[in-house]
Scaffold this motif. Structure first.
Motif, PDB file in Angstrom:
ATOM      1  N   ASN A   1       0.978  -1.171   0.228  1.00 27.43           N
ATOM      2  CA  ASN A   1      -0.063   0.114  -0.395  1.00 27.43           C
ATOM      3  C   ASN A   1       0.771   1.332   0.056  1.00 27.43           C
ATOM      4  O   ASN A   1       0.087   2.234  -0.392  1.00 27.43           O
TER       5      ASN A   1
ATOM      6  N   LYS B   1       2.280   1.958  -3.778  1.00 27.18           N
ATOM      7  CA  LYS B   1       1.091   2.304  -4.836  1.00 27.18           C
ATOM      8  C   LYS B   1       0.753   3.289  -4.713  1.00 27.18           C
ATOM      9  O   LYS B   1       0.611   4.611  -5.021  1.00 27.18           O
ATOM     10  N   THR B   2       1.129   3.978  -3.176  1.00 28.57           N
ATOM     11  CA  THR B   2       0.161   5.421  -2.722  1.00 28.57           C
ATOM     12  C   THR B   2       1.377   6.401  -2.863  1.00 28.57           C
ATOM     13  O   THR B   2       1.272   7.452  -3.528  1.00 28.57           O
TER      14      THR B   2
ATOM     15  N   LYS C   1       3.322   5.861  -5.476  1.00 30.51           N
ATOM     16  CA  LYS C   1       3.285   5.353  -6.731  1.00 30.51           C
ATOM     17  C   LYS C   1       4.500   5.689  -7.642  1.00 30.51           C
ATOM     18  O   LYS C   1       5.330   6.003  -8.842  1.00 30.51           O
TER      19      LYS C   1
ATOM     20  N   ASP D   1       7.391   2.037  -7.899  1.00 31.71           N
ATOM     21  CA  ASP D   1       7.182   0.885  -8.945  1.00 31.71           C
ATOM     22  C   ASP D   1       8.638   0.024  -8.180  1.00 31.71           C
ATOM     23  O   ASP D   1       9.405   0.197  -9.218  1.00 31.71           O
TER      24      ASP D   1
END
Length: 185
Positions: free
Chosen positions: A174, A177-178, A180, A182
């Motif tokens: 998470n 993902k938050t 952004k 990779d």
């Protein structure tokens, strides 16, 4: 001769977006360095983060963002704001650890060895015992108040426990993902 000119013109048209993108990344780093030298660490972090979002393996940006967080942590520590200082130290160590894991560049971990004692001192001053459970719940707390990089550091510290390993992996996912980013670990 005309064929060569046409070929060069076509190549330059196709390469222009890539050259422009590189320049934009470099200008972001230049801006970040300028903020850092002016002791505007929060602005520097924002600029470094723009580069890291595009390129998680950019060593200059990772070192810059980590050093900016360290400077803010040191300022807060001197002012006895131990929770804020700990968050800054955690954030610095998070970016270093993720970069190192992705690139296999372990020299950069030396910065972490300088930060970890300061982080531990903050925790002691706050009366927080460090174990897998406290790291996990601290990660949850930090995530809930939008301290994502600091939360990522805490989640990673709770992987040693069978009880919290799966939850920590979800929390770390998470965070990525938050933010952004990779990271390829």
């Amino acid at each position: 001769m005309i064929k060569k000119l046409i070929t060069l013109a076509i190549i330059s048209v196709f390469l222009t977006p890539f050259v422009t993108a590189k320049t934009a990344d470099n200008s972001t780093l230049v801006k970040a360095e300028k903020y850092y030298r002016a002791n505007k660490f929060e602005q520097a972090i924002n600029e470094y983060n723009k580069t890291i979002t595009k390129d998680t393996a950019n060593k200059q940006a990772v070192q810059g963002i980590s050093n900016s967080y360290k400077q803010l942590g040191d300022i807060c520590y001197k002012e006895k704001e131990f929770m804020r200082a700990a968050n800054y130290y955690r954030s610095a160590m998070f970016y270093i650890a993720m970069y190192s894991a992705q690139t296999k560049d372990y020299e950069i971990l030396q910065i972490t060895s300088e930060l970890y004692p300061s982080y531990n001192n903050c925790m002691k001053n706050l009366g927080i015992k460090l174990n897998a459970e406290s790291h996990y719940y601290m990660g949850e707390l930090l995530f809930s108040i939008n301290e994502y990089a600091a939360a990522g550091f805490e989640y990673s510290k709770s992987f040693g426990s069978k009880k919290f390993k799966e939850r920590a992996a979800i929390g770390l996912g998470n965070v990525f993902k938050t933010l952004k980013t990779d990271y390829k670990l």
